[in-house]
Motif scaffolding. Sequence first.
Motif, PDB file in Angstrom:
ATOM      1  N   LEU A 157      92.380 -14.706  32.065  1.00 24.44           N
ATOM      2  CA  LEU A 157      91.129 -15.425  31.814  1.00 24.44           C
ATOM      3  C   LEU A 157      90.937 -15.656  30.313  1.00 24.44           C
ATOM      4  O   LEU A 157      90.529 -16.743  29.890  1.00 24.44           O
ATOM      5  N   ALA A 158      91.235 -14.621  29.519  1.00 20.48           N
ATOM      6  CA  ALA A 158      91.060 -14.725  28.070  1.00 20.48           C
ATOM      7  C   ALA A 158      92.003 -15.779  27.479  1.00 20.48           C
ATOM      8  O   ALA A 158      91.582 -16.637  26.691  1.00 20.48           O
ATOM      9  N   ILE A 159      93.272 -15.720  27.859  1.00 20.63           N
ATOM     10  CA  ILE A 159      94.239 -16.695  27.347  1.00 20.63           C
ATOM     11  C   ILE A 159      93.883 -18.091  27.849  1.00 20.63           C
ATOM     12  O   ILE A 159      93.943 -19.076  27.109  1.00 20.63           O
ATOM     13  N   LEU A 195     100.223 -27.882  30.641  1.00 24.35           N
ATOM     14  CA  LEU A 195     100.637 -27.036  29.533  1.00 24.35           C
ATOM     15  C   LEU A 195     102.051 -26.497  29.717  1.00 24.35           C
ATOM     16  O   LEU A 195     102.752 -26.226  28.755  1.00 24.35           O
ATOM     17  N   PHE A 196     102.478 -26.355  30.977  1.00 27.70           N
ATOM     18  CA  PHE A 196     103.811 -25.838  31.259  1.00 27.70           C
ATOM     19  C   PHE A 196     104.890 -26.741  30.656  1.00 27.70           C
ATOM     20  O   PHE A 196     105.965 -26.279  30.297  1.00 27.70           O
ATOM     21  N   HIS A 197     104.579 -28.020  30.517  1.00 31.13           N
ATOM     22  CA  HIS A 197     105.564 -28.991  30.027  1.00 31.13           C
ATOM     23  C   HIS A 197     105.403 -29.310  28.541  1.00 31.13           C
ATOM     24  O   HIS A 197     105.899 -30.323  28.068  1.00 31.13           O
ATOM     25  N   MET A 229     103.377 -19.540  27.654  1.00 32.71           N
ATOM     26  CA  MET A 229     104.404 -18.759  28.325  1.00 32.71           C
ATOM     27  C   MET A 229     103.875 -17.378  28.713  1.00 32.71           C
ATOM     28  O   MET A 229     104.169 -16.864  29.800  1.00 32.71           O
ATOM     29  N   ALA A 230     103.061 -16.776  27.828  1.00 33.35           N
ATOM     30  CA  ALA A 230     102.445 -15.482  28.156  1.00 33.35           C
ATOM     31  C   ALA A 230     101.499 -15.633  29.340  1.00 33.35           C
ATOM     32  O   ALA A 230     101.484 -14.789  30.249  1.00 33.35           O
ATOM     33  N   TYR A 231     100.732 -16.716  29.363  1.00 31.46           N
ATOM     34  CA  TYR A 231      99.792 -16.976  30.457  1.00 31.46           C
ATOM     35  C   TYR A 231     100.531 -17.079  31.796  1.00 31.46           C
ATOM     36  O   TYR A 231     100.132 -16.482  32.796  1.00 31.46           O
ATOM     37  N   LEU A 232     101.615 -17.839  31.799  1.00 34.54           N
ATOM     38  CA  LEU A 232     102.394 -18.024  33.034  1.00 34.54           C
ATOM     39  C   LEU A 232     103.092 -16.729  33.455  1.00 34.54           C
ATOM     40  O   LEU A 232     103.137 -16.391  34.635  1.00 34.54           O
ATOM     41  N   TRP A 233     103.631 -15.999  32.490  1.00 33.84           N
ATOM     42  CA  TRP A 233     104.315 -14.736  32.790  1.00 33.84           C
ATOM     43  C   TRP A 233     103.348 -13.710  33.373  1.00 33.84           C
ATOM     44  O   TRP A 233     103.646 -13.063  34.378  1.00 33.84           O
ATOM     45  N   SER A 259     105.657  -4.407  24.445  1.00 39.09           N
ATOM     46  CA  SER A 259     104.942  -4.703  23.208  1.00 39.09           C
ATOM     47  C   SER A 259     103.944  -5.843  23.395  1.00 39.09           C
ATOM     48  O   SER A 259     102.815  -5.791  22.895  1.00 39.09           O
ATOM     49  N   ILE A 260     104.349  -6.884  24.122  1.00 42.80           N
ATOM     50  CA  ILE A 260     103.471  -8.038  24.347  1.00 42.80           C
ATOM     51  C   ILE A 260     102.243  -7.629  25.161  1.00 42.80           C
ATOM     52  O   ILE A 260     101.103  -7.927  24.780  1.00 42.80           O
TER      53      ILE A 260
END
Length: 200
Positions: A151-153, A168-170, A182-186, A23-24
């Motif tokens: 790139l968009a995120i 941003l991770f922290h 979290m979506a960017y890192l995933w 879904s994401i």
Amino acid sequence: MPGHFEPLPGGGAAVALDDVEISIIRSLAVQLMEIIGPGPAEESGGDPLAELFADGPSEPPSDPVLRRLFPDAYVDPEGAPQAREAEEQRAHSAEFRRYTENDLRAGKRENALAVIRSLDGLRSSGEGGGVLELTPEESLRWLGALNDLRLAIGARLEITDEDDSDLLFHLPDEDPRKPMVMAYLWLGGLQETLVSTLTP
């Protein structure tokens, strides 16, 4: 296999995705297509000749996401150029953009659409997610779409280098940017494992 791509015998890649992950990714791909916008064919009522001879834009997009997805072709890597050089760079970038951006947009739309279709196929095959198997060609389309999504995120989060993403991770959990981070890192992890499956 959960959370990362693995190579398939004979080429291609596979990844196990649950319903939430499907879904994401699907939602992000749909949003990406909306940001990129329709192609000349849709704007011209589907006339293929009009599309063939349509010029692209000559000015960079105002939206920071589109600027990240379609950057100027001629930029001085050493920093701010002199006024005359800057004007020449703008002119060259405008000309390059006019002849290439429509094709670039079409390619990015096709990649996002390929992601949506493959996820829809996985959804229709059962409940609770499943294992998505991609051909080598589909894998390349996914790779392009994952890159564009990041790139968009990244543009929305104003990430310009790896140091920004480390900070941003922290972020604390209550920070409104946290889900996007979290979506960017995933997506970065998915992209990295997909690259490794396609690298001989």
